[in-house]
Design an enzyme around this catalytic site. Structure first.
Site, mmCIF file in Angstrom:
data_model
loop_
_atom_site.group_PDB
_atom_site.id
_atom_site.type_symbol
_atom_site.label_atom_id
_atom_site.label_comp_id
_atom_site.label_asym_id
_atom_site.label_seq_id
_atom_site.Cartn_x
_atom_site.Cartn_y
_atom_site.Cartn_z
ATOM 1 N N ARG A 1 40.507 72.737 48.395
ATOM 2 C CA ARG A 1 40.162 74.359 48.666
ATOM 3 C C ARG A 1 40.340 74.881 50.034
ATOM 4 O O ARG A 1 40.584 73.973 50.899
ATOM 5 C CB ARG A 1 38.603 74.491 48.335
ATOM 6 C CG ARG A 1 38.296 73.921 46.786
ATOM 7 C CD ARG A 1 36.862 73.333 46.762
ATOM 8 N NE ARG A 1 36.702 72.341 45.623
ATOM 9 C CZ ARG A 1 36.337 73.094 44.717
ATOM 10 N NH1 ARG A 1 35.829 74.106 44.433
ATOM 11 N NH2 ARG A 1 36.175 72.477 43.535
ATOM 12 N N ASP B 1 35.278 78.689 49.055
ATOM 13 C CA ASP B 1 35.274 77.261 48.558
ATOM 14 C C ASP B 1 35.462 77.164 47.025
ATOM 15 O O ASP B 1 35.834 75.956 46.590
ATOM 16 C CB ASP B 1 33.852 76.784 48.823
ATOM 17 C CG ASP B 1 32.488 77.604 48.143
ATOM 18 O OD1 ASP B 1 32.816 78.795 48.496
ATOM 19 O OD2 ASP B 1 32.205 77.184 47.268
HETATM 20 P P1 AMP Z 1 30.017 77.139 43.091
HETATM 21 O O1 AMP Z 1 29.832 78.521 43.528
HETATM 22 O O2 AMP Z 1 29.251 76.994 41.683
HETATM 23 O O3 AMP Z 1 31.287 76.907 43.174
HETATM 24 O O4 AMP Z 1 28.921 76.081 43.997
HETATM 25 C C1 AMP Z 1 28.632 76.522 45.290
HETATM 26 C C2 AMP Z 1 28.139 74.953 45.807
HETATM 27 O O5 AMP Z 1 27.087 74.581 45.243
HETATM 28 C C3 AMP Z 1 29.255 73.869 45.877
HETATM 29 O O6 AMP Z 1 29.295 73.073 47.016
HETATM 30 C C4 AMP Z 1 28.841 73.095 44.590
HETATM 31 O O7 AMP Z 1 28.929 71.691 44.877
HETATM 32 C C5 AMP Z 1 27.197 73.395 44.706
HETATM 33 N N1 AMP Z 1 26.587 73.175 43.541
HETATM 34 C C6 AMP Z 1 26.674 74.118 42.365
HETATM 35 N N2 AMP Z 1 25.827 73.777 41.638
HETATM 36 C C7 AMP Z 1 25.207 72.456 42.060
HETATM 37 C C8 AMP Z 1 24.165 71.739 41.510
HETATM 38 N N3 AMP Z 1 23.771 71.807 40.205
HETATM 39 N N4 AMP Z 1 23.938 70.611 42.082
HETATM 40 C C9 AMP Z 1 24.316 70.291 43.230
HETATM 41 N N5 AMP Z 1 25.267 71.230 43.821
HETATM 42 C C10 AMP Z 1 25.739 72.307 43.216
HETATM 43 MG MG MG Z 2 32.624 75.836 43.484
#
Ligand code: AMP
Ligand code: MG
Length: 498
Positions: free
Chosen positions: A196, A265
């Site tokens: 990313r 990200d």
């Molecule tokens: P996203 O915006 O959904 O792409 O997630 C943002 C960040 O939060 C990324 O680093 C993901 O890996 C982390 N993340 C999202 N959901 C979870 C979860 N249920 N457990 C652990 N990390 C999460």
């Molecule tokens: Mg993400």
């Protein structure tokens, strides 16, 4: 989380990993600053929720690979795949315009790369347990969001839009807490790389310029080898990523796709649509539509997406500055977005209108089409599909029925008919039917499949997968999947929580 200490990822060995499979993990070769090696955490009593046999064939997997109990266990994270060297990568990023610091694969675990006819494809398990980057999260994904990611990845692929792919979903009745208690699922997804913009930002913000260079060289050598020949390879990389991103954005806008969380990200260095969360295909055309319930200020509204992509590219440019050295080279590389995006969007919209070549006045016609659709809140997908049958002399009715301001519609229809007079009708029909899908993954379709799946009926997931993989085909007997959304569709609220 179980950390594997005696399973250091290898870059050179090709170990068999199931019938006909050869694994490597070139990302692991970048070194320990880039990831943590660890195994997925198991889930009890897994079952299949969805299987994408077409992708399995594309990947060169054996016919029965997605049928076996071993594969079910392995892709749920319950037993290792021989030869795979699982890891979670570290990245950072800007979330909703603010520097968020370190993030990383909080619930995605990279198993390695399959060697396929289409080159190496990384395989990730999403929802396979906690990692050192999980922060406050549980490392899990729920059934609801997994079905949405699975179907939308393949819907985008069917639409000809660059995307990560989804091979299968496995489920478990293990409870996962979100706004309410749900159940767990794991999506197996593939892409040539899951790197990313945030991976670059991570090393740049920490002043780890050696690692930044290692990463940039890895991406250039594997995915952008032409940049190596440029006078300034890293500026060339920024330009190439800007161009791919511009094409992706033009594709999103043309089909009415809203991503919902365009944080840096969630921006792929390969210009792939990645991390399907609160996305939505527009029902009624509303340029300011906000699909993410958590996006209070509408940062990622439909009509803001192209500028947000540029903003994200600017962050990438800033991250690459230690390698590019001269700021003006970075700015020049970013400039390409400003020409490639509008040109790509015009080309896609011309194809939707059935115009095989560009003529003066086409951009005004496209603009007036968007204005008319917005003023009348017309269903975006249905308008374009019905327009395929519009002719200069008759056949206006199915299209006209979508509008309440008939005076404006008639004026627009006259303008369009005049332009159509210069196009050969058969060529036009062919072009339009290949560019105006009959089936998109509307929120309510996903929701119905999810509700059935919660009761262990996965047949709608299968049906939708088939329709969305060839969305331009008629699929006789499935018109109900191509109709207007029901009234309750407007009340579906989808947030970042998944
Ligand atoms: P996203 O915006 O959904 O792409 O997630 C943002 C960040 O939060 C990324 O680093 C993901 O890996 C982390 N993340 C999202 N959901 C979870 C979860 N249920 N457990 C652990 N990390 C999460
Ligand atoms: Mg993400």
């Amino acid at each position: 989380m179980r950390t594997v200490t005696n399973n250091s990822p290898s870059t050179a060995s090709h170990a068999p990993a199931g019938p006909g499979l050869q694994w490597v993990n070139s990302f692991a070769g970048l070194g320990p600053d880039f990831y943590t090696a660890l195994a997925p955490s198991p889930l009890p009593s897994p079952y299949w929720v969805g299987r994408n046999r077409a992708l399995a064939r594309e990947l060169g997997l054996e016919e029965n690979w997605l049928e076996s109990a071993e594969t079910l266990a392995a892709l749920t994270g319950n037993q290792p795949l021989p030869g795979a060297s699982p890891l979670a990568s570290v990245y950072s990023g800007h979330q909703f315009g603010v520097w968020a610091g370190q993030l990383g694969d909080g619930r995605a675990i990279l198993l390695g790369e399959m060697q396929t006819h289409n080159g190496p494809q990384e395989v990730q398990l999403k929802g396979a347990g906690k990692t050192p980057y999980s922060r406050m999260g549980d490392g899990r994904a729920v059934l609801r969001s997994s079905i949405r990611e699975f179907l939308c990845s393949e819907a985008m692929q069917g639409l000809g839009i660059a995307t990560t792919r989804a091979l299968c979903i496995t489920g478990s009745d293990a409870a996962v807490r979100r706004e309410e208690i749900e159940t767990a699922a794991v999506v197996t997804r593939t892409a040539p790389s899951f790197i990313r913009f945030g991976h670059f930002e991570h090393f740049s913000y920490r002043n780890q310029h050696a690692q930044l260079k290692t990463l940039a060289n890895y991406v250039i050598d594997r995915f952008y080898p032409e940049c190596r020949k440029a006078k300034q390879p890293y500026a060339a990389l920024l330009q190439a990523v800007s161009e791919r991103t511009a094409h992706m954005m033009a594709a999103w806008q043309s089909v009415g796709f809203c991503h919902g969380v365009m944080n840096t990200d969630n921006m792929s260095i390969l210009g792939l649509t990645i991390d399907y969360g609160p996305f939505q295909f527009l029902d009624a055309f509303d340029p300011g539509h906000i699909c993410n319930h958590s996006d209070d200020h509408g940062r990622y509204a439909y009509n803001k997406q192209p500028n947000m992509a540029y903003w994200n590219l600017f962050c990438l440019g800033q991250a690459l500055l230690p390698l590019i050295e001269h700021q003006e080279d970075a700015l020049a590389a970013l400039e390409s977005y400003k020409t490639v995006f509008p040109e790509a969007l015009q080309a896609r919209m011309r194809a939707k209108l059935g115009l095989p070549d560009a003529q003066e006045g086409d951009s005004a016609l496209i603009e007036s089409t968007f204005r008319l659709l917005a003023a009348n809140k017309v269903d975006y997908t249905i308008f374009w599909r019905r327009l395929c049958g519009f002719t200069a002399h008759s056949g206006h009715e199915p299209v006209r029925d979508l509008f309440f301001d008939l005076e404006s519609f008639n004026a627009w229809a006259l303008q369009y008919s005049e332009r159509l007079a210069q196009v050969e009708p058969a060529q036009r029909a062919d072009l339009m039917l290949k560019n105006n899908p009959k089936y998109v993954l509307r929120n309510h379709l996903g929701e119905e499949a999810i509700q059935a799946a919660k009761l262990k009926d996965f047949s709608q997931v299968d049906t939708l997968l088939t329709l969305l993989q060839s969305p331009f085909d008629e699929h006789a007997g499935h018109d109900s999947f191509a109709g207007f959304p029901p009234d309750w569709a407007a009340s579906i609220a989808i947030s970042c929580s998944s």
